[in-house]
Design an enzyme around this catalytic site. Sequence first.
Site, PDB file in Angstrom:
ATOM      1  CG  ASP A  60      88.218 127.026   1.948  1.00 42.74           C
ATOM      2  OD1 ASP A  60      88.118 127.401   3.128  1.00 42.74           O
ATOM      3  OD2 ASP A  60      87.812 127.702   0.987  1.00 42.74           O
ATOM      4  CD  GLU A  65      86.976 116.575   9.820  1.00 44.15           C
ATOM      5  OE1 GLU A  65      86.990 115.770  10.763  1.00 44.15           O
ATOM      6  OE2 GLU A  65      86.808 117.803   9.968  1.00 44.15           O
ATOM      7  CG  ASP A  66      85.373 119.906   5.359  1.00 43.82           C
ATOM      8  OD1 ASP A  66      84.796 119.377   6.325  1.00 43.82           O
ATOM      9  OD2 ASP A  66      85.904 121.035   5.412  1.00 43.82           O
ATOM     10  NE  ARG A  85      86.653 123.256   1.232  1.00 46.44           N
ATOM     11  CZ  ARG A  85      86.797 122.592   2.386  1.00 46.44           C
ATOM     12  NH1 ARG A  85      85.940 122.779   3.363  1.00 46.44           N
ATOM     13  NH2 ARG A  85      87.779 121.725   2.527  1.00 46.44           N
ATOM     14  NE  ARG A 130      80.025 125.722   3.907  1.00 46.84           N
ATOM     15  CZ  ARG A 130      81.333 125.905   4.076  1.00 46.84           C
ATOM     16  NH1 ARG A 130      82.146 124.868   4.053  1.00 46.84           N
ATOM     17  NH2 ARG A 130      81.822 127.108   4.253  1.00 46.84           N
ATOM     18  CG  HIS A 160      81.664 121.370   9.304  1.00 48.03           C
ATOM     19  ND1 HIS A 160      82.936 121.776   8.936  1.00 48.03           N
ATOM     20  CD2 HIS A 160      80.957 121.314   8.153  1.00 48.03           C
ATOM     21  CE1 HIS A 160      82.994 121.953   7.619  1.00 48.03           C
ATOM     22  NE2 HIS A 160      81.804 121.675   7.120  1.00 48.03           N
ATOM     23  CB  CYS A 247      89.013 120.718   9.511  1.00 44.27           C
ATOM     24  SG  CYS A 247      89.904 122.105  10.236  1.00 44.27           S
TER      25      CYS A 247
END
Length: 258
Positions: A60, A65-66, A85, A130, A160, A247
């Site tokens: 991933d 962005e995450d 991740r 998340r 999200h 993302c």
Amino acid sequence: MFTAITRAVSPGLNRCELEHIERQEIDISQAVGQHRRYEDCLRDLGVRVISLPAEPDLPDSMFVEDPAVVVNEVAVMTRMGAASRRGESASLAQALAPFRRLRWMREPATLEGGDVLRMGTALFVGVSARTNADGIAQLAAELEPFGYSVRSVKVRGCLHLKSACCPIGDRNVLANRDWFDTAAFEGYDIVDVPHDEPRAANVLAIGGTVMVPACFPGTARVLEDLGRQVRMLDISELMKAEAGLTCSSILFETANSL
């Protein structure tokens, strides 16, 4: 000027985390081409792109962005809700360090950048599978001293908050109201996506231009009627990994000399 950090598509993308869609085989070569055209579009819009190499062992990792929330003063490295991740953070932190002071979230916090929608100094943060209350509290503790407000928003039925809504300029938010609590956005103008395009709210606005997935022509017409310039991008293979347009990059302002 705007700088975007991106990361090349992992050859292991077919092993990506999925929450709300059925797994389909992803054509990696097509995904790579779509991601490159995404980077090209950013450049066409005047954004400097820093493209990081692919991470074969982190499926991933193109979703940069995450792992971080970047504001003008600092970059907050998140503790992602998907434990698989968390290895993505180290190399991304190295890429951000020349531009921002780094802060790190701590257990038991979880937060992913896809849950953070920024409108000026207001940050709306999705409470999702998340992102938890501890993550939101730690983000607030880091950013409120710089004058930012942090507001929690209940998310339902999607990955999200920015799967459900995204800013499109002029205090307007493009949204699928079914997927989040709109009460937090009192005082903002909500623009609805067409009912037959429920996944269309994740768009990326840069200046007066909005990047929109090519499979959402109805949403493109809504934005054009608002006076926005629209750039349509085919991200069909990336969407099989539950991708949107926000993302795959971290956008932040930098001085022209950097």
